[in-house]
Design a protein around this motif. Structure first.
Motif, PDB file in Angstrom:
ATOM      1  N   PRO A  66     -18.909 -30.256 -15.680  1.00 54.02           N
ATOM      2  CA  PRO A  66     -19.556 -30.207 -14.360  1.00 54.02           C
ATOM      3  C   PRO A  66     -18.550 -30.460 -13.245  1.00 54.02           C
ATOM      4  CG  PRO A  66     -20.883 -31.471 -15.906  1.00 54.02           C
ATOM      5  CD  PRO A  66     -19.579 -31.197 -16.597  1.00 54.02           C
ATOM      6  N   LEU A  67     -18.743 -29.799 -12.123  1.00 48.04           N
ATOM      7  CA  LEU A  67     -17.786 -29.903 -11.031  1.00 48.04           C
ATOM      8  C   LEU A  67     -17.598 -31.345 -10.566  1.00 48.04           C
ATOM      9  CD1 LEU A  67     -17.158 -27.516  -8.170  1.00 48.04           C
ATOM     10  CD2 LEU A  67     -17.802 -29.841  -7.552  1.00 48.04           C
ATOM     11  N   ASN A  68     -18.655 -32.151 -10.613  1.00 50.56           N
ATOM     12  CA  ASN A  68     -18.520 -33.520 -10.116  1.00 50.56           C
ATOM     13  C   ASN A  68     -17.669 -34.416 -11.011  1.00 50.56           C
ATOM     14  OD1 ASN A  68     -20.288 -33.921 -12.265  1.00 50.56           O
ATOM     15  ND2 ASN A  68     -21.853 -34.959 -11.052  1.00 50.56           N
ATOM     16  N   ARG A  69     -17.295 -33.915 -12.189  1.00 51.31           N
ATOM     17  CA  ARG A  69     -16.420 -34.683 -13.075  1.00 51.31           C
ATOM     18  C   ARG A  69     -14.946 -34.313 -12.913  1.00 51.31           C
ATOM     19  NH1 ARG A  69     -17.924 -33.920 -18.894  1.00 51.31           N
ATOM     20  NH2 ARG A  69     -16.027 -35.169 -19.113  1.00 51.31           N
ATOM     21  N   ILE A  70     -14.671 -33.334 -12.078  1.00 48.80           N
ATOM     22  CA  ILE A  70     -13.284 -32.914 -11.877  1.00 48.80           C
ATOM     23  C   ILE A  70     -12.392 -34.073 -11.422  1.00 48.80           C
ATOM     24  CG2 ILE A  70     -11.780 -31.473 -10.450  1.00 48.80           C
ATOM     25  CD1 ILE A  70     -13.085 -29.875 -12.665  1.00 48.80           C
ATOM     26  N   PRO A  71     -12.792 -34.883 -10.423  1.00 49.80           N
ATOM     27  CA  PRO A  71     -11.906 -35.981 -10.008  1.00 49.80           C
ATOM     28  C   PRO A  71     -11.598 -36.969 -11.128  1.00 49.80           C
ATOM     29  CG  PRO A  71     -13.572 -35.569  -8.335  1.00 49.80           C
ATOM     30  CD  PRO A  71     -13.980 -34.772  -9.538  1.00 49.80           C
ATOM     31  N   GLN A  72     -12.547 -37.169 -12.045  1.00 43.53           N
ATOM     32  CA  GLN A  72     -12.328 -38.112 -13.135  1.00 43.53           C
ATOM     33  C   GLN A  72     -11.253 -37.643 -14.100  1.00 43.53           C
ATOM     34  OE1 GLN A  72     -16.100 -38.913 -15.075  1.00 43.53           O
ATOM     35  NE2 GLN A  72     -17.195 -38.782 -13.129  1.00 43.53           N
ATOM     36  N   SER A  90     -16.142 -24.222 -13.456  1.00 40.21           N
ATOM     37  CA  SER A  90     -17.257 -24.962 -12.866  1.00 40.21           C
ATOM     38  C   SER A  90     -17.841 -24.292 -11.622  1.00 40.21           C
ATOM     39  CB  SER A  90     -16.826 -26.383 -12.515  1.00 40.21           C
ATOM     40  OG  SER A  90     -15.915 -26.383 -11.429  1.00 40.21           O
ATOM     41  N   ASN A  91     -19.035 -24.749 -11.252  1.00 39.49           N
ATOM     42  CA  ASN A  91     -19.722 -24.330 -10.029  1.00 39.49           C
ATOM     43  C   ASN A  91     -20.375 -25.543  -9.388  1.00 39.49           C
ATOM     44  OD1 ASN A  91     -19.562 -21.275 -10.146  1.00 39.49           O
ATOM     45  ND2 ASN A  91     -20.554 -21.670 -12.115  1.00 39.49           N
ATOM     46  N   TYR A  92     -20.562 -25.459  -8.090  1.00 41.86           N
ATOM     47  CA  TYR A  92     -21.173 -26.561  -7.339  1.00 41.86           C
ATOM     48  C   TYR A  92     -22.674 -26.370  -7.214  1.00 41.86           C
ATOM     49  CZ  TYR A  92     -22.289 -29.497  -3.250  1.00 41.86           C
ATOM     50  OH  TYR A  92     -22.827 -30.410  -2.381  1.00 41.86           O
ATOM     51  N   TYR A  93     -23.411 -27.344  -7.749  1.00 42.05           N
ATOM     52  CA  TYR A  93     -24.851 -27.431  -7.553  1.00 42.05           C
ATOM     53  C   TYR A  93     -25.156 -28.838  -7.055  1.00 42.05           C
ATOM     54  CZ  TYR A  93     -25.942 -22.955  -9.700  1.00 42.05           C
ATOM     55  OH  TYR A  93     -26.041 -21.605  -9.956  1.00 42.05           O
ATOM     56  N   PRO A  94     -25.475 -28.985  -5.774  1.00 40.26           N
ATOM     57  CA  PRO A  94     -25.657 -30.330  -5.215  1.00 40.26           C
ATOM     58  C   PRO A  94     -26.732 -31.141  -5.911  1.00 40.26           C
ATOM     59  CG  PRO A  94     -26.344 -28.619  -3.659  1.00 40.26           C
ATOM     60  CD  PRO A  94     -25.616 -27.938  -4.761  1.00 40.26           C
ATOM     61  N   SER A  95     -27.742 -30.508  -6.466  1.00 36.95           N
ATOM     62  CA  SER A  95     -28.787 -31.241  -7.177  1.00 36.95           C
ATOM     63  C   SER A  95     -28.246 -31.913  -8.429  1.00 36.95           C
ATOM     64  CB  SER A  95     -29.930 -30.294  -7.561  1.00 36.95           C
ATOM     65  OG  SER A  95     -29.460 -29.242  -8.393  1.00 36.95           O
ATOM     66  N   ARG A  96     -27.171 -31.397  -8.990  1.00 41.17           N
ATOM     67  CA  ARG A  96     -26.535 -31.980 -10.166  1.00 41.17           C
ATOM     68  C   ARG A  96     -25.293 -32.781  -9.810  1.00 41.17           C
ATOM     69  NH1 ARG A  96     -23.413 -27.777 -13.529  1.00 41.17           N
ATOM     70  NH2 ARG A  96     -22.066 -28.077 -11.711  1.00 41.17           N
ATOM     71  N   ASP A  97     -24.497 -32.240  -8.905  1.00 42.43           N
ATOM     72  CA  ASP A  97     -23.181 -32.806  -8.620  1.00 42.43           C
ATOM     73  C   ASP A  97     -23.176 -33.833  -7.502  1.00 42.43           C
ATOM     74  OD1 ASP A  97     -21.858 -31.124 -10.524  1.00 42.43           O
ATOM     75  OD2 ASP A  97     -22.088 -29.465  -9.115  1.00 42.43           O
ATOM     76  N   ILE A 103     -17.324 -29.300   0.545  1.00 40.43           N
ATOM     77  CA  ILE A 103     -17.900 -28.020   0.141  1.00 40.43           C
ATOM     78  C   ILE A 103     -19.087 -27.673   1.031  1.00 40.43           C
ATOM     79  CG2 ILE A 103     -19.033 -26.763  -1.738  1.00 40.43           C
ATOM     80  CD1 ILE A 103     -17.339 -28.343  -3.700  1.00 40.43           C
ATOM     81  N   GLU A 104     -19.910 -28.652   1.354  1.00 34.32           N
ATOM     82  CA  GLU A 104     -21.035 -28.411   2.255  1.00 34.32           C
ATOM     83  C   GLU A 104     -20.550 -27.905   3.609  1.00 34.32           C
ATOM     84  OE1 GLU A 104     -24.223 -28.514   1.713  1.00 34.32           O
ATOM     85  OE2 GLU A 104     -24.230 -29.359  -0.311  1.00 34.32           O
ATOM     86  N   SER A 105     -19.335 -28.339   4.007  1.00 30.89           N
ATOM     87  CA  SER A 105     -18.778 -27.930   5.293  1.00 30.89           C
ATOM     88  C   SER A 105     -18.050 -26.596   5.230  1.00 30.89           C
ATOM     89  CB  SER A 105     -17.829 -29.011   5.813  1.00 30.89           C
ATOM     90  OG  SER A 105     -18.531 -30.221   6.042  1.00 30.89           O
ATOM     91  N   GLY A 106     -18.032 -25.985   4.037  1.00 37.50           N
ATOM     92  CA  GLY A 106     -17.474 -24.644   3.922  1.00 37.50           C
ATOM     93  C   GLY A 106     -16.221 -24.498   3.090  1.00 37.50           C
ATOM     94  N   GLN A 180     -10.407 -16.426  -1.641  1.00 38.31           N
ATOM     95  CA  GLN A 180     -11.454 -15.406  -1.703  1.00 38.31           C
ATOM     96  C   GLN A 180     -12.468 -15.671  -2.822  1.00 38.31           C
ATOM     97  OE1 GLN A 180     -12.007 -12.752   0.434  1.00 38.31           O
ATOM     98  NE2 GLN A 180     -10.515 -13.896   1.647  1.00 38.31           N
ATOM     99  N   SER A 181     -12.272 -16.727  -3.584  1.00 33.83           N
ATOM    100  CA  SER A 181     -13.133 -16.944  -4.751  1.00 33.83           C
ATOM    101  C   SER A 181     -14.534 -17.416  -4.386  1.00 33.83           C
ATOM    102  CB  SER A 181     -12.487 -17.929  -5.728  1.00 33.83           C
ATOM    103  OG  SER A 181     -12.365 -19.222  -5.153  1.00 33.83           O
ATOM    104  N   TRP A 182     -14.784 -17.676  -3.098  1.00 37.49           N
ATOM    105  CA  TRP A 182     -16.169 -17.949  -2.688  1.00 37.49           C
ATOM    106  C   TRP A 182     -17.065 -16.758  -3.001  1.00 37.49           C
ATOM    107  CZ3 TRP A 182     -18.413 -14.623   0.770  1.00 37.49           C
ATOM    108  CH2 TRP A 182     -17.576 -13.850   1.559  1.00 37.49           C
ATOM    109  N   ARG A 183     -16.455 -15.589  -3.118  1.00 35.81           N
ATOM    110  CA  ARG A 183     -17.223 -14.372  -3.404  1.00 35.81           C
ATOM    111  C   ARG A 183     -17.806 -14.362  -4.820  1.00 35.81           C
ATOM    112  NH1 ARG A 183     -16.258 -10.546   0.580  1.00 35.81           N
ATOM    113  NH2 ARG A 183     -14.555 -11.101   2.009  1.00 35.81           N
ATOM    114  N   GLN A 184     -17.380 -15.298  -5.668  1.00 37.82           N
ATOM    115  CA  GLN A 184     -17.933 -15.394  -7.017  1.00 37.82           C
ATOM    116  C   GLN A 184     -18.653 -16.724  -7.232  1.00 37.82           C
ATOM    117  OE1 GLN A 184     -13.739 -14.981  -8.399  1.00 37.82           O
ATOM    118  NE2 GLN A 184     -14.288 -16.390 -10.052  1.00 37.82           N
ATOM    119  N   GLN A 185     -18.960 -17.431  -6.147  1.00 33.42           N
ATOM    120  CA  GLN A 185     -19.692 -18.687  -6.235  1.00 33.42           C
ATOM    121  C   GLN A 185     -21.197 -18.423  -6.396  1.00 33.42           C
ATOM    122  OE1 GLN A 185     -16.723 -21.312  -3.290  1.00 33.42           O
ATOM    123  NE2 GLN A 185     -18.903 -21.125  -2.780  1.00 33.42           N
TER     124      GLN A 185
END
Length: 246
Positions: A66-72, A90-97, A103-106, A180-185
């Protein structure tokens, strides 16, 4: 190639099986220890090891967590030589991560991951569903073969990622740089919609960054309502994604 995979969820398990079957020397680890990795995951010859061992003496490290485990995991990745290709799925899903303000800021998800790890990465296998990855791969040259976007700032690393995507049964598609990888988010037309190379090229080009979060959350809500149906008919997720994202 020598490959270390960290993560034994749906994507990590399938990558372990497919890359091992393709002839690569694969080591796999999870957060609970090698004794917890089932024999089904090791069926194509991979070895269960600790996370520290998974990143030693390998050509490629694949992070399927999960993306939220990347810093660990960043301190562990800091021990990996610069020449080793690091691929993130990984992908960002705020309900999980939980909410990640950058990321919320862009900020592009892949750039956030690279920033947390302190090194360049390749983004691959994030834009295909686990069922499609497991069941819908086909030999190279097959008509209608599904393509998977691969983004990286380094040409050599991107080429490695694309070659490994090919080994898992899909066309590796050069999706350019991490910027440019936001295009595959999640929320983008290319995300989990199972497109051919020609279709994927159009989908990447027509993505609209501002619309991704709303589309991501809408599709997630629809799929959550249909979770029982998806267990018996996983193709329904592709249809939902195409309607919402495209």
């Amino acid at each position: 190639m020598k490959i270390g995979i960290i993560g034994t969820g749906y994507i990590g398990k399938t990558l372990t099986l497919k890359l091992g079957a393709a002839g690569h020397e694969v080591k796999v680890a999870n957060s609970r220890g090698p004794d917890t990795i089932g024999v089904d995951i090791l069926a194509s010859g991979a070895r269960a090891v600790s996370a520290a061992e998974a990143v030693k003496d390998v050509d490629v490290v694949i992070l399927s967590i999960p993306l939220n485990r990347i810093p660990q995991i960043a301190p562990l990745i800091a021990t990996v030589p610069a020449a080793t290709v690091v691929i993130d799925t990984s992908n960002y899903y705020p309900s999980r991560d939980s909410r990640i303000e950058a990321i919320e800021s862009g900020q592009v998800e892949s750039l956030w991951v690279a920033e947390q790890l302190g090194r360049p990465i390749v983004k691959a296998w994030n834009a295909i569903g686990s069922d499609s990855l497991a069941r819908r791969g086909t030999p190279a040259g097959t008509e209608g073969r599904i393509a998977i976007p691969v983004a990286a700032d380094d040409d050599r690393a991107r080429a490695v990622g694309m070659a490994l995507v090919e080994d898992t049964g899909f066309d590796g598609f050069d999706a350019g740089t991490l910027a440019q990888s936001w295009r595959q988010q999640p929320g983008a037309p290319s995300y989990c919609t199972d497109l051919t190379c020609d279709e994927l090229r159009t989908a990447l080009a027509t993505a609209e960054a501002a619309r991704l979060p709303k589309r991501r959350d809408l599709a997630a809500a629809v799929l959550a309502e249909r979770i029982d149906e998806l267990r018996s008919t996983p193709e329904q997720a592709i249809r939902v994604n195409r309607v919402v994202f495209m």
